[in-house]
Design an enzyme around this catalytic site. Structure first.
Site: not given
Ligand code: FPP
Length: 248
Positions: A26, A28, A30-31, A39, A43, A73, A137, A201
């Site tokens: 979680d 991405n 905000r980063w 956004r 990712h 979701e 793995l 969760l």
């Molecule tokens: C949550 O951050 C992250 C996701 C919804 C997507 C996760 C995907 C990746 C890490 C990249 C690709 C994955 C693979 C396996 C190659 P968010 O967007 O909800 O962040 P926020 O809460 O800060 O808005």
């Protein structure tokens, strides 16, 4: 924590290592926002963190790693972001599978993959087939995954079996119910960790995580690295696990 300092740290002999680590990746968005970036940039940086985490899991002898990459979701996000995310997943699966295979990684996907385009579904199946003999793995990627939907689907299948007279409802137990979930053959997670400081969760491995240790780290997923993984394992080793029993 500084990456370089702890990156080389391996657990000492006799320290409990979780066999199965599951991660809610979680932060991405905000980063990216903190850098004035779209956004999708978050990712993409998150996909780099996925690479580092797989390397860390191999180095630390964790046998099973589950990553929550796309929740059921997430389909409700704006269409451009859904297209970006599924495009990134498609790119990742196509470009990384050869290297993951070389590294001895077995890939599996859980969740409702029928909602993805046929070409992505074919890529997922191909990656599973190509890597199915690997043992270094076990990498499980949760895609279009939601725990409640998974549990409801398992219950529905059992009800249909019972209605057809092939199953006595009295024979349904915790053990054989778990065998109807997407995670059949995968041990329950010992440690579920979530980045970004959120403490939820979010419909992830609710059945399987009944006895998991939970760890919430105050780092955004794209900044996650080997040092954070090592720190998570160290925290796991410090916790005493009792499975509901009194200490002996
Ligand atoms: C949550 O951050 C992250 C996701 C919804 C997507 C996760 C995907 C990746 C890490 C990249 C690709 C994955 C693979 C396996 C190659 P968010 O967007 O909800 O962040 P926020 O809460 O800060 O808005």
């Amino acid at each position: 924590m500084r990456e370089a300092a702890a990156a080389e740290k391996l657990p000492a002999d006799g320290v409990a290592i979780p066999a199965h680590v599951a991660i809610i990746m979680d932060g991405n968005g905000r980063w990216a926002a903190a850098r004035g970036l779209p956004r999708i940039a978050g990712h993409r940086a998150g996909a780099q963190a996925v690479r580092r985490t797989i390397e860390a899991a191999i180095r630390q002898n964790v046998g099973w790693l589950t990553l929550y990459a796309f929740s059921s979701e997430n389909w409700r996000r704006p269409l451009p972001e859904v297209i970006d995310l599924t495009g990134l997943l498609r790119h990742y699966v196509r470009s990384e599978v050869a290297e993951l295979h070389e590294s001895g990684v077995r890939m599996r996907f859980i969740g409702d993959r029928s909602r993805f385009d046929a070409d992505l579904q074919a890529d997922l199946r191909a990656a599973e087939r190509k890597t199915e003999g690997n043992t270094k793995l076990n990498l499980i990627v949760a895609l279009s995954y939601g725990s409640r939907a998974e549990i409801a689907a398992a219950a529905r299948r059992l009800a249909e079996e019972a209605r057809a007279g092939r199953l006595d409802p009295a024979s349904i137990t915790e053990d054989n119910f778990g065998g109807g979930l997407d995670t059949i053959g995968i041990p329950d997670p010992d440690l579920i960790l979530r980045t970004s400081g959120e403490q939820r969760l979010s419909n992830f491995l609710l059945w399987q995580g009944a006895y998991a240790e939970l760890l919430f780290l105050d780092v955004l997923w794209p900044d996650f690295g080997q040092a954070h993984f090592a720190e998570a394992l160290a925290e796991f080793a410090r916790r005493e696990r009792r499975f509901g029993a009194r200490p002996g």
